[in-house]
Write an enzyme that holds these catalytic residues in place. Sequence first.
Site, PDB file in Angstrom:
ATOM      1  N   THR A   1       0.834  -1.194   0.000  1.00  0.00           N
ATOM      2  CA  THR A   1       0.000   0.000   0.000  1.00  0.00           C
ATOM      3  C   THR A   1       0.873   1.250   0.000  1.00  0.00           C
ATOM      4  O   THR A   1       1.967   1.254   0.569  1.00  0.00           O
ATOM      5  CB  THR A   1      -0.924   0.029   1.234  1.00  0.00           C
ATOM      6  OG1 THR A   1      -1.548   1.321   1.329  1.00  0.00           O
ATOM      7  CG2 THR A   1      -0.140  -0.203   2.517  1.00  0.00           C
TER       8      THR A   1
ATOM      9  N   TYR B   1      -0.764   0.798  10.618  1.00  0.00           N
ATOM     10  CA  TYR B   1      -1.007   0.012   9.403  1.00  0.00           C
ATOM     11  C   TYR B   1       0.120   0.220   8.392  1.00  0.00           C
ATOM     12  O   TYR B   1       0.661  -0.750   7.850  1.00  0.00           O
ATOM     13  CB  TYR B   1      -2.352   0.405   8.797  1.00  0.00           C
ATOM     14  CG  TYR B   1      -2.659  -0.287   7.490  1.00  0.00           C
ATOM     15  CD1 TYR B   1      -2.952  -1.646   7.449  1.00  0.00           C
ATOM     16  CD2 TYR B   1      -2.661   0.420   6.292  1.00  0.00           C
ATOM     17  CE1 TYR B   1      -3.241  -2.284   6.250  1.00  0.00           C
ATOM     18  CE2 TYR B   1      -2.952  -0.211   5.081  1.00  0.00           C
ATOM     19  CZ  TYR B   1      -3.238  -1.557   5.070  1.00  0.00           C
ATOM     20  OH  TYR B   1      -3.515  -2.178   3.885  1.00  0.00           O
TER      21      TYR B   1
ATOM     22  N   LYS C   1       2.681  -2.747   7.211  1.00  0.00           N
ATOM     23  CA  LYS C   1       2.738  -3.113   5.797  1.00  0.00           C
ATOM     24  C   LYS C   1       4.134  -2.865   5.224  1.00  0.00           C
ATOM     25  O   LYS C   1       4.623  -3.648   4.389  1.00  0.00           O
ATOM     26  CB  LYS C   1       1.693  -2.334   5.011  1.00  0.00           C
ATOM     27  CG  LYS C   1       0.262  -2.792   5.228  1.00  0.00           C
ATOM     28  CD  LYS C   1      -0.011  -4.162   4.626  1.00  0.00           C
ATOM     29  CE  LYS C   1      -0.122  -4.114   3.112  1.00  0.00           C
ATOM     30  NZ  LYS C   1      -0.483  -5.441   2.527  1.00  0.00           N
TER      31      LYS C   1
END
Length: 318
Positions: free
Chosen positions: A115, A140, A144
């Site tokens: 992402t 997050y 990631k």
Amino acid sequence: MGRETAVVLGGTGWVGRHVSASFAAEGYDVVTVARDRAERLPYARFVRLDLTAEPVEKIVRTLEAERPAVVVNAAGQPWGSSEEVMRTSLLELTERVLAALGALPFRPRFVQVGTVMEYGPTPRGVPIGENTAPRPAGAYGRIKLAASTAVLEAARAGRVDAVVVRLVNVAGPGTAPASLLGRVLEELLTAREEGRDAELVLAPLRAQRDYIDIRDAGDAVLAAARGGLVGQAVNIGSGTTVPVRRLVRQLIAASGVPTRLEERAPGAGGPVSPGAGGDWLAVDPDPARLLLGWKAQRPVEGALSDDWHDRAARRTGS
């Protein structure tokens, strides 16, 4: 000679379903691997496997039985989950899959779905490039990034044949409920079912973000699987920004539900995109076009309309 097999880890999830559809449309035999079936996909076979709990040896045996040409990692709980859940389902899962891939007697192509949140906030008007230094703002993005880094390091060390694709914001059928558009969709559907006007109270919709259709994202993963890049990360986006306020209004228009929209100070309504950071985000689309032969094809407006009609049909059973 039979068709090649693609194994999509997390293939029953939002991104995974569309990745699976892209591979099936290209003629692959698709196997989705997940803890839960969720729903039957007519274009894929399902294998139940908890990638966070089963021994790595079982992951190895599963992959040996399927002997895939491609393995895609689209698994993991989204950013609406706790940091512990995200670490287990995103980072530890990826590390276990890498260990399994390294133990195979053959070498499938491996695509890690990342992402652009791995980069963190960027200056307004400055597109994210492949050389942009990652500085994720939230848990997050940090988790990631750690997973992507593990994949890139393994590839550069020659342990796997792998590439990372970093997706911008995506829209389309099956939008994650914790996302801004997912929350808006649920309120619109509930209001329609209850025969009332919808009432949306959101944080100020100031952000401008790079959005692509989720089906374009699936095609980007397919392009990465078929390309020859190893040990690199490629950003996947349109290169243009769209005001999120416009997206919300387009979704309301697609629904036809009379709606009162109120924007309040931060904290009063839901965040636009938890963990994204910053009010402006776009990527440079040229590397994906030059390295993968991919570019965004579908208008985001169509993704929003399709998402509404798909979800409405599911709710009514039609």
